[in-house]
Design an enzyme around this catalytic site. Structure first.
Site, PDB file in Angstrom:
ATOM      1  N   TYR A   1       0.837  -1.213   0.000  1.00 51.77           N
ATOM      2  CA  TYR A   1       0.000   0.000   0.000  1.00 51.77           C
ATOM      3  C   TYR A   1       0.868   1.259   0.000  1.00 51.77           C
ATOM      4  O   TYR A   1       0.681   2.157  -0.827  1.00 51.77           O
ATOM      5  CB  TYR A   1      -0.932  -0.018   1.221  1.00 51.77           C
ATOM      6  CG  TYR A   1      -1.941   1.107   1.232  1.00 51.77           C
ATOM      7  CD1 TYR A   1      -3.005   1.127   0.337  1.00 51.77           C
ATOM      8  CD2 TYR A   1      -1.826   2.162   2.138  1.00 51.77           C
ATOM      9  CE1 TYR A   1      -3.932   2.161   0.341  1.00 51.77           C
ATOM     10  CE2 TYR A   1      -2.751   3.196   2.155  1.00 51.77           C
ATOM     11  CZ  TYR A   1      -3.803   3.187   1.252  1.00 51.77           C
ATOM     12  OH  TYR A   1      -4.715   4.213   1.261  1.00 51.77           O
TER      13      TYR A   1
HETATM   14  N1  LIG Z   1     -10.276   6.498   3.758  1.00 56.80           N
HETATM   15  C1  LIG Z   1      -9.058   6.834   4.103  1.00 56.80           C
HETATM   16  O1  LIG Z   1      -8.745   7.008   5.312  1.00 56.80           O
HETATM   17  C2  LIG Z   1      -8.010   7.052   3.048  1.00 56.80           C
HETATM   18  C3  LIG Z   1      -6.788   7.628   3.426  1.00 56.80           C
HETATM   19  C4  LIG Z   1      -5.815   7.832   2.468  1.00 56.80           C
HETATM   20  C5  LIG Z   1      -6.073   7.486   1.151  1.00 56.80           C
HETATM   21  N2  LIG Z   1      -7.256   6.913   0.802  1.00 56.80           N
HETATM   22  C6  LIG Z   1      -7.453   6.552  -0.600  1.00 56.80           C
HETATM   23  O2  LIG Z   1      -8.685   7.047  -1.069  1.00 56.80           O
HETATM   24  C7  LIG Z   1      -9.132   6.231  -2.162  1.00 56.80           C
HETATM   25  C8  LIG Z   1     -10.603   5.950  -2.008  1.00 56.80           C
HETATM   26  O3  LIG Z   1     -10.784   5.179  -0.834  1.00 56.80           O
HETATM   27  P1  LIG Z   1     -12.009   5.418   0.145  1.00 56.80           P
HETATM   28  O4  LIG Z   1     -11.453   5.665   1.494  1.00 56.80           O
HETATM   29  O5  LIG Z   1     -12.946   6.418  -0.460  1.00 56.80           O
HETATM   30  O6  LIG Z   1     -12.620   3.973   0.196  1.00 56.80           O
HETATM   31  P2  LIG Z   1     -14.090   3.439  -0.117  1.00 56.80           P
HETATM   32  O7  LIG Z   1     -15.138   4.393   0.308  1.00 56.80           O
HETATM   33  O8  LIG Z   1     -14.103   2.053   0.459  1.00 56.80           O
HETATM   34  O9  LIG Z   1     -14.102   3.401  -1.699  1.00 56.80           O
HETATM   35  C9  LIG Z   1     -13.263   2.560  -2.410  1.00 56.80           C
HETATM   36  C10 LIG Z   1     -13.853   2.428  -3.789  1.00 56.80           C
HETATM   37  O10 LIG Z   1     -13.020   1.599  -4.577  1.00 56.80           O
HETATM   38  C11 LIG Z   1     -13.824   0.597  -5.153  1.00 56.80           C
HETATM   39  N3  LIG Z   1     -13.009  -0.587  -5.321  1.00 56.80           N
HETATM   40  C12 LIG Z   1     -12.382  -1.306  -4.368  1.00 56.80           C
HETATM   41  N4  LIG Z   1     -11.727  -2.342  -4.916  1.00 56.80           N
HETATM   42  C13 LIG Z   1     -11.951  -2.267  -6.242  1.00 56.80           C
HETATM   43  C14 LIG Z   1     -11.545  -3.048  -7.350  1.00 56.80           C
HETATM   44  N5  LIG Z   1     -10.762  -4.106  -7.197  1.00 56.80           N
HETATM   45  N6  LIG Z   1     -11.960  -2.671  -8.587  1.00 56.80           N
HETATM   46  C15 LIG Z   1     -12.735  -1.589  -8.751  1.00 56.80           C
HETATM   47  N7  LIG Z   1     -13.148  -0.796  -7.737  1.00 56.80           N
HETATM   48  C16 LIG Z   1     -12.758  -1.137  -6.499  1.00 56.80           C
HETATM   49  C17 LIG Z   1     -14.961   0.370  -4.190  1.00 56.80           C
HETATM   50  O11 LIG Z   1     -16.046  -0.224  -4.830  1.00 56.80           O
HETATM   51  P3  LIG Z   1     -17.244  -0.910  -3.965  1.00 56.80           P
HETATM   52  O12 LIG Z   1     -17.974   0.180  -3.277  1.00 56.80           O
HETATM   53  O13 LIG Z   1     -18.040  -1.598  -5.010  1.00 56.80           O
HETATM   54  O14 LIG Z   1     -16.589  -1.848  -2.996  1.00 56.80           O
HETATM   55  C18 LIG Z   1     -15.250   1.803  -3.764  1.00 56.80           C
HETATM   56  O15 LIG Z   1     -16.067   2.472  -4.683  1.00 56.80           O
HETATM   57  C19 LIG Z   1      -8.231   4.973  -2.162  1.00 56.80           C
HETATM   58  O16 LIG Z   1      -7.305   5.104  -3.196  1.00 56.80           O
HETATM   59  C20 LIG Z   1      -7.535   5.047  -0.810  1.00 56.80           C
HETATM   60  O17 LIG Z   1      -6.254   4.448  -0.852  1.00 56.80           O
HETATM   61  C21 LIG Z   1      -8.228   6.696   1.721  1.00 56.80           C
END
Ligand SMILES: NC(=O)c1ccc[n+]([C@@H]2O[C@H](COP(=O)([O-])OP(=O)(O)OC[C@H]3O[C@@H](n4cnc5c(N)ncnc54)[C@H](OP(=O)(O)O)[C@@H]3O)[C@@H](O)[C@H]2O)c1
Length: 140
Positions: free
Chosen positions: A27
């Site tokens: 990651y």
């Molecule tokens: N949340 C945090 O604290 C945080 C911190 C730093 C960076 N980020 C980054 O922010 C970005 C978005 O994450 P989030 O926190 O918004 O998470 P999230 O709400 O869980 O959203 C993740 C999204 O990615 C989709 N996804 C997951 N695996 C996939 C796959 N194999 N193929 C296609 N789509 C896939 C999910 O689809 P489904 O809904 O269908 O599962 C969901 O729409 C990520 O790149 C993460 O690394 C998040």
């Protein structure tokens, strides 16, 4: 975008890409890759009117983060997105959220061994919580 001489590309990295994080190798490394790729593309295409931005958040209350409660340092996704969108054109590399920026600047000031200790502690807590959740789901 090149033909139109206009466009905006926002890539989502993570503060996890800012420091090498033990136990988070894939990651952390992939998030460093996102920042590096965006910076390189900016050099290739930035002069053609295309904006390239990397957003490197800390904790946001989403499914991926385990839906934690929101707090001063952990906004919900709508508040985060609103804030991050406001930074487009102002900053090419940003956490996207004011309290995350504070945490990020503190991280940069801290000696690496302190960060390593904090990462080890939170990783152990996350692992314990995940194992408990798994155990509970197996019992029900
Ligand atoms: N949340 C945090 O604290 C945080 C911190 C730093 C960076 N980020 C980054 O922010 C970005 C978005 O994450 P989030 O926190 O918004 O998470 P999230 O709400 O869980 O959203 C993740 C999204 O990615 C989709 N996804 C997951 N695996 C996939 C796959 N194999 N193929 C296609 N789509 C896939 C999910 O689809 P489904 O809904 O269908 O599962 C969901 O729409 C990520 O790149 C993460 O690394 C998040």
């Amino acid at each position: 975008m090149v033909a139109r001489k206009a466009g905006i590309i926002v890539n989502i990295g993570s503060a996890a890409g800012a420091v090498p994080m033990a136990k988070w190798s894939v990651y952390s490394a992939s998030k460093k890759y996102v920042s590096w790729l965006t910076a390189t593309l900016r050099k290739e295409y930035g002069h053609q009117g295309i904006i390239f931005q990397t957003i490197t958040p800390l904790m946001v209350a989403t499914k991926m983060a385990g839906n934690p409660n929101t707090s001063f340092f952990c906004p919900d996704s709508d508040s985060f997105a609103k804030s991050a969108l406001n930074t487009i054109g102002n900053s090419s590399d940003t956490t996207g959220y004011i309290t995350h920026q504070l945490e990020y600047e503190m991280m940069n000031l801290a000696p690496e061994f302190i960060l390593d200790m904090a990462v080890a502690r939170s990783s152990a807590q996350l692992k314990e919580a995940a194992l408990k959740k798994k155990e509970k789901s197996l019992l029900t």
